[in-house]
Design an enzyme around this catalytic site. Structure first.
Site, PDB file in Angstrom:
ATOM      1  N   LYS A 267       0.864  -1.201   0.000  1.00  0.00           N
ATOM      2  CA  LYS A 267       0.000   0.000   0.000  1.00  0.00           C
ATOM      3  C   LYS A 267       0.895   1.244   0.000  1.00  0.00           C
ATOM      4  O   LYS A 267       0.870   2.082   0.896  1.00  0.00           O
ATOM      5  CB  LYS A 267      -1.000  -0.033   1.156  1.00  0.00           C
ATOM      6  CG  LYS A 267      -1.935  -1.237   1.048  1.00  0.00           C
ATOM      7  CD  LYS A 267      -3.208  -1.123   1.827  1.00  0.00           C
ATOM      8  CE  LYS A 267      -4.175  -2.242   1.473  1.00  0.00           C
ATOM      9  NZ  LYS A 267      -3.669  -3.616   1.806  1.00  0.00           N
TER      10      LYS A 267
ATOM     11  N   GLY B  36     -15.381 -13.436   2.559  1.00  0.00           N
ATOM     12  CA  GLY B  36     -15.186 -14.461   3.595  1.00  0.00           C
ATOM     13  C   GLY B  36     -15.101 -13.833   4.968  1.00  0.00           C
ATOM     14  O   GLY B  36     -16.091 -13.288   5.462  1.00  0.00           O
TER      15      GLY B  36
ATOM     16  N   PRO C 286     -18.719 -14.928  -1.390  1.00  0.00           N
ATOM     17  CA  PRO C 286     -17.983 -15.169  -2.637  1.00  0.00           C
ATOM     18  C   PRO C 286     -18.899 -14.987  -3.850  1.00  0.00           C
ATOM     19  O   PRO C 286     -20.009 -15.511  -3.869  1.00  0.00           O
ATOM     20  CB  PRO C 286     -17.531 -16.631  -2.516  1.00  0.00           C
ATOM     21  CG  PRO C 286     -17.516 -16.918  -1.061  1.00  0.00           C
ATOM     22  CD  PRO C 286     -18.611 -16.077  -0.465  1.00  0.00           C
TER      23      PRO C 286
ATOM     24  N   ARG D 205      -7.643 -15.162   4.596  1.00  0.00           N
ATOM     25  CA  ARG D 205      -7.744 -16.127   5.689  1.00  0.00           C
ATOM     26  C   ARG D 205      -8.724 -17.258   5.414  1.00  0.00           C
ATOM     27  O   ARG D 205      -8.500 -18.392   5.833  1.00  0.00           O
ATOM     28  CB  ARG D 205      -8.111 -15.386   6.983  1.00  0.00           C
ATOM     29  CG  ARG D 205      -6.971 -14.506   7.474  1.00  0.00           C
ATOM     30  CD  ARG D 205      -7.446 -13.497   8.478  1.00  0.00           C
ATOM     31  NE  ARG D 205      -8.305 -12.485   7.861  1.00  0.00           N
ATOM     32  CZ  ARG D 205      -8.878 -11.495   8.528  1.00  0.00           C
ATOM     33  NH1 ARG D 205      -8.716 -11.409   9.836  1.00  0.00           N
ATOM     34  NH2 ARG D 205      -9.616 -10.607   7.888  1.00  0.00           N
TER      35      ARG D 205
END
Ligand code: XMP
Length: 235
Positions: A82, A191, A197, A212
């Site tokens: 970032k 998630g 999803p 994760r």
């Protein structure tokens, strides 16, 4: 997933998305050897197209993490610091990362392009630059999310290849897709962070970034296959 060598990143990513619109975020929580990382990630070949590597991976694996793009074939690699610094530092980071074989780099466009991120655009060549234009944690409302539209417009005019937008914001994703039909849209937040999803893909995104949910599961490949099925079922 076949990743062709000398294509421009946007083209390479769009082709890979046809096989799988999943990018896995590799954010290890403990010290790990490069070989262990490779063992964890390699079984995902063919089910996820890309691997996003950020600061946690750098800290837990050390600089050898930069060897992953050359070590693991069949994925594209995104480095996610970032990035938000002055131009000459941005350029040093970009040259090192692209030199190591990473296909794309994530930047924070709020730092601006003149004398800043324009240096990354200057050295990117066929590689990709992706701008974080919105996030979903509460603090993102304090500054970042008040400027999302401006950040997308400025980033696009400066020459980025696409945007990072939260999967939790399908309306924003649809607007971005309509306004920037050529832009790549990558969406984290699937998630663990709540988005289902497939929801971002249905709204017009090119990729969903999943960390994760895949890598903390007992069988990452099986988990990724399930997510791919959900995405194909339409979110
Ligand atoms: P997960 O939660 O799937 O995170 O382990 C994967 C990657 O997504 C980014 N991330 C977020 N980005 N809002 C965002 O805009 C969020 O709530 C969020 N949570 C995670 C982060 O870079 C991570 O590598």
């Amino acid at each position: 997933v076949k990743v062709e060598g000398n294509l421009k990143f946007a083209e390479k990513a769009r082709r890979a998305a046809k096989t799988s619109p999943i990018v896995v975020a590799f954010d290890p929580t403990k010290k790990m050897r490069l070989e262990e990382a490779a063992e964890l990630l390699l079984p995902l070949r063919g089910v996820v197209s890309g691997i996003k590597i950020g600061i946690p991976a750098l800290l837990h694996l050390g600089l050898r993490v930069l060897e992953l793009p050359k070590l693991l074939e069949g994925f594209f690699f995104i480095f996610d610091p970032k990035l938000a610094d002055v131009g000459h530092v941005d350029r040093l980071v970009a040259e090192k990362i692209f030199g190591a074989g990473f296909d794309a780099l994530i930047v924070q466009p709020f730092v601006g392009f003149g004398g800043g991120l324009e240096e990354v655009i200057r050295v990117k060549g066929e590689r990709g630059v992706l701008a974080v234009c919105s996030m979903s944690h509460p603090g993102s409302e304090e500054f970042l999310n008040r400027h999302t539209e401006e950040l997308m417009a400025r980033s696009w005019s400066a020459g980025v290849d696409g945007f990072i937008l939260p999967a939790q914001k399908p309306d924003l994703i649809s607007r971005a897709r309509a306004s920037y039909p050529e832009a790549l849209i990558f969406c984290p937040g699937v998630g663990f962070q709540g988005a289902f999803p497939g929801s971002a893909i249905s709204a017009g995104a090119d990729f969903e970034i999943v960390g994760r949910t895949i890598l903390s599961s007992e069988n990452p490949r099986k988990e990724a296959e399930g997510i791919l099925e959900d995405i194909r079922a339409g979110g």
